[in-house]
Motif scaffolding. Structure first.
Motif, PDB file in Angstrom:
ATOM      1  N   ASP A 135       6.046   7.896  -5.533  1.00 17.36           N
ATOM      2  CA  ASP A 135       4.678   8.389  -5.657  1.00 17.36           C
ATOM      3  C   ASP A 135       3.881   7.679  -6.747  1.00 17.36           C
ATOM      4  OD1 ASP A 135       4.999  10.257  -3.605  1.00 17.36           O
ATOM      5  OD2 ASP A 135       5.903  11.703  -4.968  1.00 17.36           O
ATOM      6  N   ASN A 162       6.281   0.131  -1.990  1.00 17.36           N
ATOM      7  CA  ASN A 162       5.446   1.018  -2.780  1.00 17.36           C
ATOM      8  C   ASN A 162       5.452   2.419  -2.205  1.00 17.36           C
ATOM      9  OD1 ASN A 162       2.645   2.246  -3.644  1.00 17.36           O
ATOM     10  ND2 ASN A 162       3.163   0.638  -5.085  1.00 17.36           N
ATOM     11  N   GLY A 163       5.444   3.397  -3.046  1.00 16.07           N
ATOM     12  CA  GLY A 163       5.261   4.769  -2.610  1.00 16.07           C
ATOM     13  C   GLY A 163       6.481   5.641  -2.689  1.00 16.07           C
ATOM     14  N   TRP A 164       7.671   5.060  -2.865  1.00 10.52           N
ATOM     15  CA  TRP A 164       8.875   5.887  -2.796  1.00 10.52           C
ATOM     16  C   TRP A 164       8.970   6.854  -3.957  1.00 10.52           C
ATOM     17  CZ3 TRP A 164      13.304   5.953  -5.984  1.00 10.52           C
ATOM     18  CH2 TRP A 164      13.324   4.995  -6.996  1.00 10.52           C
ATOM     19  N   ASP A 185       0.842  -1.193   0.000  1.00 13.30           N
ATOM     20  CA  ASP A 185       0.000   0.000   0.000  1.00 13.30           C
ATOM     21  C   ASP A 185       0.880   1.246   0.000  1.00 13.30           C
ATOM     22  OD1 ASP A 185      -1.388   2.236   1.803  1.00 13.30           O
ATOM     23  OD2 ASP A 185      -2.937   1.136   0.723  1.00 13.30           O
ATOM     24  N   HIS A 186       0.629   2.131  -0.913  1.00 13.54           N
ATOM     25  CA  HIS A 186       1.447   3.336  -1.097  1.00 13.54           C
ATOM     26  C   HIS A 186       1.588   4.132   0.188  1.00 13.54           C
ATOM     27  CE1 HIS A 186       2.846   7.044  -3.026  1.00 13.54           C
ATOM     28  NE2 HIS A 186       1.924   7.670  -2.342  1.00 13.54           N
ATOM     29  N   TYR A 187       0.491   4.338   0.882  1.00 18.94           N
ATOM     30  CA  TYR A 187       0.508   5.206   2.053  1.00 18.94           C
ATOM     31  C   TYR A 187       1.035   4.492   3.295  1.00 18.94           C
ATOM     32  CZ  TYR A 187      -2.229   8.141  -1.025  1.00 18.94           C
ATOM     33  OH  TYR A 187      -2.635   8.884  -2.089  1.00 18.94           O
ATOM     34  N   SER A 227       3.259   1.804   3.266  1.00 20.69           N
ATOM     35  CA  SER A 227       4.663   1.399   3.115  1.00 20.69           C
ATOM     36  C   SER A 227       5.634   2.562   3.245  1.00 20.69           C
ATOM     37  CB  SER A 227       4.867   0.727   1.759  1.00 20.69           C
ATOM     38  OG  SER A 227       6.222   0.445   1.542  1.00 20.69           O
ATOM     39  N   GLN A 228       5.255   3.697   2.674  1.00 21.64           N
ATOM     40  CA  GLN A 228       6.156   4.866   2.663  1.00 21.64           C
ATOM     41  C   GLN A 228       7.541   4.503   2.116  1.00 21.64           C
ATOM     42  OE1 GLN A 228       5.341   8.253   3.480  1.00 21.64           O
ATOM     43  NE2 GLN A 228       3.381   7.255   3.104  1.00 21.64           N
ATOM     44  N   GLY A 229       7.506   3.824   0.973  1.00 19.88           N
ATOM     45  CA  GLY A 229       8.759   3.479   0.325  1.00 19.88           C
ATOM     46  C   GLY A 229       9.545   2.401   1.021  1.00 19.88           C
ATOM     47  N   ILE A 236       1.305   5.338  -7.193  1.00 18.23           N
ATOM     48  CA  ILE A 236       0.303   4.688  -6.352  1.00 18.23           C
ATOM     49  C   ILE A 236      -0.208   3.401  -6.978  1.00 18.23           C
ATOM     50  CG2 ILE A 236      -1.985   4.986  -5.300  1.00 18.23           C
ATOM     51  CD1 ILE A 236      -1.405   7.973  -5.156  1.00 18.23           C
TER      52      ILE A 236
END
Length: 304
Positions: free
Chosen positions: A213, A209-211, A170-172, A174-176, A215
């Motif tokens: 952006d 995911n997410g590093w 999940d993008h939000y 995981s925060q990369g 999504i």
């Protein structure tokens, strides 16, 4: 735009491309000897094979050093049953084109056998069954090692990996990768068409995911495909040192890759997982076919 982008190289090919230059320099700057010269030439040829044909390479990094670490968990799979004080079944039930079942985790002959086979009267009905187990205790950083013989199936594949609780993709969340990721210490992906030409090899991958952006997509980096001698017939060791700064991968005590892909290393406890995976496309074998992923031991170390 650099040369790797111009040539559309995958990350593992890009590493091999730049390593060729270092190897050429080493031929003439580290003291000449016939043995060292020919070893360097062979390494250069191997790197060219990776760049041009995406072939696997031989691990050739520093030797494993566990100074400052202490053993906190070890299971040598003695006895006749899986130790459920430290292990649990994971993702039981439907899994891709088959099922994961507790019946497929068997301990005998001093080893754990994760079995792949067709069961008419399986726990979840008739079908192909694989196995997945995880340590009940979760870990944040340390060194994790397995000694094993991989399944030689063209369908099932063996894996030793670490994954965050919940959804690390999940993008939000995981925060990369800082708040959760998946680290595939090794996968012997004989079911992957890409690797059928490289069967005596394993891959190591980081998923988060997410590093950047993005999504919609799972961001991943395959750190390489690495040669392993007698992968299916002899025991080999695979390890991961998860430090404050990076992930360092080892094969038979030799560094194969290192990375801090994403926004940096994960900072939350994750599950340590063993699995004999079932492919999406289904099993091509007759119903009397059986295979197993044989594990001699698993060890977990933490810093003192």
């Amino acid at each position: 735009m650099n040369i790797a982008e111009i040539l559309h190289l995958a990350y593992r090919q890009e590493l091999a491309f730049y390593k060729i230059g270092d190897l050429f320099k080493g031929l003439f700057t580290s003291g000449f000897s016939i043995k060292r010269f020919f070893a360097g030439i062979l390494a250069i040829i191997e790197c060219f094979g990776c760049v041009i044909f995406d072939k696997p390479v031989t691990p050739d990094g520093p030797a494993l050093d566990l100074s400052g670490y202490e053993l906190v968990l070890e299971d040598e799979f003695e006895g006749t049953e899986l130790n459920t004080d430290i292990w649990e079944q994971r993702c039981a039930g439907a899994r891709r084109s088959g099922f994961n079942g507790a019946s497929q985790s068997k301990v005998f002959d001093g080893a754990l056998h994760l079995m792949g086979e067709y069961l008419e009267d399986g726990q979840y009905g008739a079908g192909w069954y694989g196995a997945m187990i995880a340590l009940k205790e979760h870990y944040c950083k340390g060194y994790f090692e397995i000694r094993c013989k991989c399944s030689d199936s063209d369908d099932f594949w063996s894996a030793f990996w670490i994954q965050a609780l919940g959804n690390p993709y999940d993008h939000y969340l995981s925060q990369g990768g800082i708040n959760g990721c998946e680290i595939d210490i090794f996968e012997a992906m004989s079911a992957d068409a890409l690797l059928k030409k490289n069967r005596e090899a394993v891959s190591s991958t980081i998923h988060c995911n997410g590093w950047d952006d993005d999504i919609e997509n799972i961001d991943s980096r395959c750190l390489g495909e690495f040669k392993v001698k007698n992968l299916y017939t002899e025991f080999n060791t695979f390890g991961l040192k998860w430090t404050d700064d990076e992930y360092i991968f080892y094969i038979n005590g030799v560094e194969s890759a290192r990375s801090s892909f994403g926004n940096g290393v994960c900072e939350v406890p994750e599950q340590v997982i063993l699995s004999l995976e079932i492919p999406d496309a289904g099993i091509t074998k007759d119903k009397d076919y059986k295979t197993d992923f044989v594990v001699d031991y698993i060890k977990v170390y933490q810093t003192k």
